[in-house]
Write a protein that holds these residues in place. Structure first.
Motif, PDB file in Angstrom:
ATOM      1  N   GLU A 200       9.938  10.701  14.129  1.00  0.00           N
ATOM      2  CA  GLU A 200       9.963  10.569  12.413  1.00  0.00           C
ATOM      3  C   GLU A 200       9.001   9.464  12.145  1.00  0.00           C
ATOM      4  O   GLU A 200       8.351   9.528  10.961  1.00  0.00           O
ATOM      5  N   ARG A 201       8.692   8.396  13.109  1.00  0.00           N
ATOM      6  CA  ARG A 201       7.903   7.514  12.723  1.00  0.00           C
ATOM      7  C   ARG A 201       6.571   7.963  12.644  1.00  0.00           C
ATOM      8  O   ARG A 201       5.647   7.933  11.595  1.00  0.00           O
ATOM      9  N   VAL A 202       6.014   8.761  13.614  1.00  0.00           N
ATOM     10  CA  VAL A 202       4.726   9.345  13.677  1.00  0.00           C
ATOM     11  C   VAL A 202       4.595  10.275  12.539  1.00  0.00           C
ATOM     12  O   VAL A 202       3.672  10.354  11.909  1.00  0.00           O
ATOM     13  N   GLU A 203       5.711  11.271  12.194  1.00  0.00           N
ATOM     14  CA  GLU A 203       5.628  12.036  10.894  1.00  0.00           C
ATOM     15  C   GLU A 203       5.489  11.192   9.816  1.00  0.00           C
ATOM     16  O   GLU A 203       4.671  11.760   8.734  1.00  0.00           O
ATOM     17  N   ALA A 204       5.880  10.006   9.515  1.00  0.00           N
ATOM     18  CA  ALA A 204       5.959   9.336   8.395  1.00  0.00           C
ATOM     19  C   ALA A 204       4.731   8.418   8.129  1.00  0.00           C
ATOM     20  O   ALA A 204       4.775   7.833   7.160  1.00  0.00           O
ATOM     21  N   THR A 205       3.879   8.275   9.181  1.00  0.00           N
ATOM     22  CA  THR A 205       2.742   7.469   9.259  1.00  0.00           C
ATOM     23  C   THR A 205       1.841   7.983   8.201  1.00  0.00           C
ATOM     24  O   THR A 205       1.547   9.052   8.075  1.00  0.00           O
TER      25      THR A 205
ATOM     26  N   GLU B 262       0.941   9.114  -2.226  1.00  0.00           N
ATOM     27  CA  GLU B 262       1.351  10.074  -3.154  1.00  0.00           C
ATOM     28  C   GLU B 262       1.288   9.803  -4.493  1.00  0.00           C
ATOM     29  O   GLU B 262       2.113  10.071  -5.375  1.00  0.00           O
ATOM     30  N   LYS B 263       0.498   8.827  -4.807  1.00  0.00           N
ATOM     31  CA  LYS B 263       0.286   8.483  -6.254  1.00  0.00           C
ATOM     32  C   LYS B 263      -1.274   9.179  -6.694  1.00  0.00           C
ATOM     33  O   LYS B 263      -2.094   8.713  -6.137  1.00  0.00           O
ATOM     34  N   PHE B 264      -0.955   9.782  -7.606  1.00  0.00           N
ATOM     35  CA  PHE B 264      -2.098  10.564  -8.217  1.00  0.00           C
ATOM     36  C   PHE B 264      -2.399  10.256  -9.618  1.00  0.00           C
ATOM     37  O   PHE B 264      -1.452  10.733 -10.409  1.00  0.00           O
TER      38      PHE B 264
ATOM     39  N   ARG C 246       5.195   6.001   4.950  1.00  0.00           N
ATOM     40  CA  ARG C 246       5.813   6.611   3.690  1.00  0.00           C
ATOM     41  C   ARG C 246       7.074   5.647   3.190  1.00  0.00           C
ATOM     42  O   ARG C 246       7.682   5.578   4.053  1.00  0.00           O
ATOM     43  N   PRO C 247       7.162   6.032   1.902  1.00  0.00           N
ATOM     44  CA  PRO C 247       8.478   5.278   1.403  1.00  0.00           C
ATOM     45  C   PRO C 247       9.713   6.165   2.014  1.00  0.00           C
ATOM     46  O   PRO C 247       9.410   7.271   2.059  1.00  0.00           O
ATOM     47  N   GLY C 248      10.712   5.410   2.219  1.00  0.00           N
ATOM     48  CA  GLY C 248      11.731   5.861   2.450  1.00  0.00           C
ATOM     49  C   GLY C 248      12.257   6.124   4.000  1.00  0.00           C
ATOM     50  O   GLY C 248      13.418   6.704   4.584  1.00  0.00           O
ATOM     51  N   LEU C 249      11.228   5.507   4.837  1.00  0.00           N
ATOM     52  CA  LEU C 249      11.473   5.888   6.200  1.00  0.00           C
ATOM     53  C   LEU C 249      12.758   4.848   6.720  1.00  0.00           C
ATOM     54  O   LEU C 249      12.782   3.867   6.360  1.00  0.00           O
ATOM     55  N   ALA C 250      13.707   5.404   7.209  1.00  0.00           N
ATOM     56  CA  ALA C 250      15.043   4.634   7.987  1.00  0.00           C
ATOM     57  C   ALA C 250      14.447   3.541   8.939  1.00  0.00           C
ATOM     58  O   ALA C 250      13.570   3.989   9.824  1.00  0.00           O
TER      59      ALA C 250
ATOM     60  N   ILE D 189       0.731  -1.219   0.130  1.00  0.00           N
ATOM     61  CA  ILE D 189       0.046   0.100   0.009  1.00  0.00           C
ATOM     62  C   ILE D 189       0.947   1.219   0.055  1.00  0.00           C
ATOM     63  O   ILE D 189       0.627   2.327  -0.735  1.00  0.00           O
ATOM     64  N   SER D 190       1.871   1.237   0.827  1.00  0.00           N
ATOM     65  CA  SER D 190       2.850   2.187   1.002  1.00  0.00           C
ATOM     66  C   SER D 190       3.601   2.591  -0.523  1.00  0.00           C
ATOM     67  O   SER D 190       3.422   3.637  -0.821  1.00  0.00           O
TER      68      SER D 190
END
Length: 985
Positions: A216-221, A80-82, A205-209, A74-75
């Protein structure tokens, strides 16, 4: 409490302690085996529980991994796919096709993260309004998590804001912060009533370290995946319409494992340790569970704790070995205890037996001493008066008596001697039982001794008209070394019994060497025939070829066997004087002596107890024949002491034959040359070379008669009848030498018949008248009774009574032929020899009994001794103070104040002191010292071995038992007065 009771108490206590120890050991062994069984069961339980926990975690991890893969999908294709590469239809189809990878999940839904400022735009794009769990419009809030994609099985979650539920909101917040799957509290699922949980997984989101922080995890959710395991059923008291079915997961897993039926598995949520919540499995039964194991479960949620608890469905069975082994151990312990107890009891019994044996030994020794003392006392008390009785009777017989008085005195004397004989037998038996009977080893003339024994029963045999004879084979030594008195005792017992129990026929004594009679020797050593095979050859007239013509019990004495023992050549006097001179004195010779009779025999039932002391065949034997039944027992013991054995052959109403063996030594020394030890008179040599004819139709009897004549040097020709005798006599006509002439004609009485044979006697006179013979031989009739003499004696020159002996033959022939016999030496005539020894000798007699003093004094005065008598040991010691004039002392043993032993000891002490003084004086004077020694002879009625030993120990020189006779006096005086140092009998 005595020692036995104390030992019994200790034994019982020890037995009880042993049983307790055995029980304890068995119980400990059982507990050990039980513990091992439980340990193995526990190890098995731990292994199975850990395996189930591991597999459950693995299965859960696989499911989570698939959900994680879906989140990445899904990620990658939606965020961010439109336009988005994934729509509801695509998601539904994809999740439906990959549901096999998630067998325990009912469905998957994706809730996207929407901020409040994005709500309006999002709802416009989607064309629907976000709703809460209660299907109402979602109230305003900072963030929303509406479900935009859902699997068809959970389509009812579409448009629902997952942030509207408090617990779900917390799960979403924890999941995005940790990046891991987060579980809700267990709850009951509707319909199945199973316990379930909701699994929430954050989508980034893709690219999370990989090492991103929480911020960072919360922001990238980007959203979250909600995993449910229910169809379209809403859980009770929950905001979510789907759940993760834990029970189905565990049940599905356990069904695939072996041994699932053995254990019970429980899964618990232990986030709240005080109140764990069961997620799977039945509740534990009330009470303590003996074996269980807890395995920790890690489902990836760091905020919740889970564990698996395992226990056996049933209590582990106890193996039979845990019962049988302890039971066997207990049995072994009890057996060992029984063995120890038995050994202990045996030890106590043996100890007790040893103690009793020691007591019995002490009692037996005391009884032996008491018996010896009793025998000594009884012997003394009986012999003392008997000494007076027999002594006075002997003195009485030396006076002038009428025939009646003399008969009375002789009868009394005979009865007294019979009583003394009985006492001697009892004492002999006692000494044999005590092992104190010792045998002498002196040379003696065997043939003379046999003649002496036969002479004791000559009058009795003549009264019964029975043949009594003795025969000694030529190869038997003339002189042997042994105990002549004990040898004579055996013969006297056996011959006396034979004469006593025989009323017709004969009693025949035969002596030969054992090596020349091997068959006989084997029968003596191996047992008796007991009359079972005693066949005896008969003659033409029906008589048996035995001594008297009567049947005998033993066939060994018949003529066919007897003639094998006879020498083929006539013996010479030189051979009789010394047998086999090439053999030395140390050679042993075993003699076989048989005593055959034709008496009543011994009943078969009584033969086993013949040698039992004081036992006779039956009660009638004692009434009819008298006797005590001890003679054979003593004879058996004496024979065994001589190194031989005794046996018998007996047939009821036929007779008996007793045979015994004795081991003696050879000796070429003639006893007649030793006057001190001679037991019989030497045979004269005046008849050597004479010839005689014996008329006897019985060959055995003829051989016996020839044996006695040959001993005198007479050459004998045996014929069967008078006719043959006359022919033999006539055949000697023309012989010139005087020594070749026939001197005697011996005729048996049963051959002679006056009415027919008188003609033959006339024929004898015709031979003389015709000159065929120069001189008629002397006619000698051999008879067994006085009646035969009265019937036939007038026709003969002399009648000779049987039993015949060499000495009686010599006496008769000396009278008949007027042969001049050489004078005898003084030492060959015992009365004269005793007189020569005792005449003028000063003899001291010590005895407390006046009657015994008179008897002893009279006996010694008879031979010319000077006798002085005292009645106590003290008086004797006073009289024998050095110097004294006595040549010998006869000392009684049992006396008051001072006995004979003490008196003798004091006499010897005085002698030692006097000899020392005299020796010192003689040395000073230069003269030869001669030691002074007074011969002291014990004179007592006590004849047991202990008394004899005490006599020698006290210093006495000899021993004479009361009442003593000429024989004892002769032996004692010849040793003491002459100076012989041999021990007395």
């Amino acid at each position: 409490m005595g020692k036995p009771e104390a030992r019994s108490g200790w034994r019982n206590a020890a037995a009880a302690a042993w049983v307790l120890v055995a029980v304890a050991c068995a119980a400990a062994f059982h507990w050990h085996l039980r513990r091992e069984t439980m340990d193995r069961a526990e190890e098995r339980l731990v292994s199975m529980c850990e395996e189930r926990a591991r597999m459950l975690q693995e299965q859960f991890g696989v499911t989570v991994n698939h959900v994680h893969a879906l989140a990445i999908l899904i990620s990658t294709f939606h965020f961010e796919k439109f336009p988005s590469a994934i729509d509801q239809d695509t998601f539904a189809k994809y999740t439906a096709r990959t549901s096999f990878e998630r067998p325990l999940l009912n469905g998957v839904a994706y809730a996207q993260r929407i901020f409040h400022h994005e709500r309006e735009m999002f709802e416009n794009q989607q064309g629907w309004i976000m709703k809460t769990m209660k299907r109402q419009a979602a109230p305003p809030q900072d963030e929303y998590a509406p479900v935009i994609f859902s699997q068809d099985t959970v389509s009812y979650l579409a448009r629902i804001d997952m942030m509207s539920g408090e617990e779900d909101r917390e799960n979403i917040l924890r999941a995005r912060a940790t990046g891991k799957a987060v579980l809700t509290n267990p709850f009951r699922l509707l319909g199945s009533n199973h316990l379930g949980v909701v699994l929430t997984f954050a989508v980034y989101r893709p690219g999370l370290a990989a090492d991103a922080s929480v911020e960072e995890r919360v922001e990238a959710t980007a959203g979250c995946l909600v995993v449910v395991v229910s169809s379209n059923q809403i859980p009770t008291n929950r905001y979510l319409g789907g759940a993760f079915d834990v029970e189905s997961l565990v049940e599905n897993l356990l069904s695939k494992l072996a041994g699932n039926q053995d254990i019970v598995v429980n899964v618990y949520d232990v986030t709240n340790a005080s109140e764990p919540m069961a997620m799977y499995g039945p509740q534990s039964p009330d009470g303590k569970v003996s074996l269980f194991h807890v395995s920790t479960l890690d489902f990836g949620d760091p905020f919740r704790a889970h564990e698996m608890r395992c226990r056996y469905r049933q209590k582990p069975p106890l193996p039979w070995s845990a019962i049988t082994n302890p039971l066997g151990t207990f049995v072994i312990w009890m057996l060992v205890g029984y063995i120890i107890c038995a050994a202990w009891s045996r030890y106590d019994k043996v100890s007790e037996d040893c103690r009793k044996m020691e007591e019995l030994k002490t009692q037996a020794e005391a009884a032996d001493v008491a018996k010896s003392q009793f025998l000594a006392t009884v012997s003394h008390e009986i012999r003392t008066p008997m000494n007076g009785v027999l002594g006075m009777l002997d003195m009485l017989l030396g006076t002038d008596l009428s025939m009646t008085q003399k008969d009375y005195a002789q009868t009394a004397q005979m009865c007294g001697r019979a009583l003394i004989t009985l006492i001697n037998d009892v004492l002999d038996r006692a000494k044999i039982e005590a092992g104190k009977l010792e045998l002498e080893a002196v040379p003696f003339d065997l043939r003379s001794l046999m003649d002496d024994v036969i002479s004791l029963f000559s009058s009795k045999s003549r009264e019964k008209c029975i043949e009594l004879a003795v025969f000694v084979c030529d190869d038997v030594p003339k002189v042997v070394i042994g105990d002549p008195w004990r040898y004579r005792q055996i013969l006297t017992n056996l011959v006396g019994n034979a004469v006593k129990f025989t009323e017709r026929g004969h009693v025949f004594v035969r002596v030969c060497l054992a090596e020349n009679s091997k068959v006989e020797a084997n029968q003596v050593l191996n047992g008796t025939m007991n009359g079972k095979d005693g066949k005896v050859e008969t003659t033409a007239n029906g008589a048996f070829n035995t001594l008297s013509g009567f049947q005998a019990a033993d066939e060994r004495n018949n003529w066919d066997y007897f003639k094998l023992l006879l020498s083929d050549k006539e013996p010479h006097m030189d051979e009789l004087e010394c047998d086999r001179s090439y053999q030395n004195d140390c050679d042993c010779v075993t003699l076989m002596i048989s005593i055959e009779d034709t008496g009543v025999g011994i009943p078969l039932h009584a033969q086993d107890r013949v040698f039992t002391p004081f036992m006779q065949a039956d009660s009638s034997t004692s009434r009819n024949y008298g006797g005590t039944g001890i003679g054979l027992s003593i004879s058996k013991c004496l024979a065994e002491l001589m190194g031989g054995q005794i046996s018998f052959t007996s047939r009821p109403f036929v007779g008996s034959t007793f045979t015994f063996s004795a081991v003696l030594k050879r000796s070429c020394k003639d006893t007649s040359s030793d006057s001190k030890r001679s037991l019989s008179e030497a045979l004269p040599t005046a008849f050597k070379g004479m010839k005689a004819i014996l008329v006897d139709r019985r060959p055995v009897r003829g051989a016996v008669t020839r044996y006695h004549l040959n001993r005198l040097g007479i050459v004998v020709k045996v014929v069967n009848n008078l006719s043959m005798g006359l022919q033999t006599l006539a055949g000697q006509n023309g012989v010139k030498e005087s020594r070749e002439k026939l001197s005697m004609l011996f005729i048996e009485s049963d051959i002679w018949r006056p009415e027919t044979d008188i003609l033959l006697l006339n024929r004898l006179h015709e031979l003389k008248n015709n000159g065929q013979v120069h001189e008629l031989p002397k006619l000698v009739l051999l008879v067994t009774s006085e009646a035969d003499k009265d019937r036939y004696g007038s026709a003969f020159d002399i009648v000779m009574y049987k039993p015949i002996r060499a000495s009686t033959i010599a006496s008769c022939l000396q009278q008949l032929l007027k042969v001049v016999m050489p004078e005898r030496k003084d030492n060959q005539n015992r009365p004269s020899f005793l007189r020569s020894l005792l005449i003028g000798k000063n003899i001291l007699i010590v005895d407390d009994n006046k009657v015994n003093l008179r008897v002893a004094a009279a006996a010694l005065k008879k031979y010319g001794a000077k006798v002085h008598c005292v009645e106590s040991g003290k008086d004797a010691v006073s009289l024998l103070q050095q110097p004294h004039c006595f040549d010998a002392c006869f000392m009684d043993v049992q006396m008051p104040e001072m006995d004979g032993f003490e008196a003798t000891r004091q006499i010897r002490q005085m002698e030692v002191k006097a000899n020392e003084e005299r020796k010192a004086l003689d040395l000073m004077e230069g003269s030869t010292f001669v030691e002074s020694h007074l011969p002291v002879l014990a004179m007592t009625a006590d004849v047991i071995q202990a008394t004899y030993e005490e006599c020698i120990k006290s210093g006495m020189d000899g021993y004479v038992s009361k009442p003593f006779d000429e024989e004892q006096l002769y032996q004692a005086v010849s040793r003491l007065v002459v100076g012989t140092k041999e021990s007395a009998v």
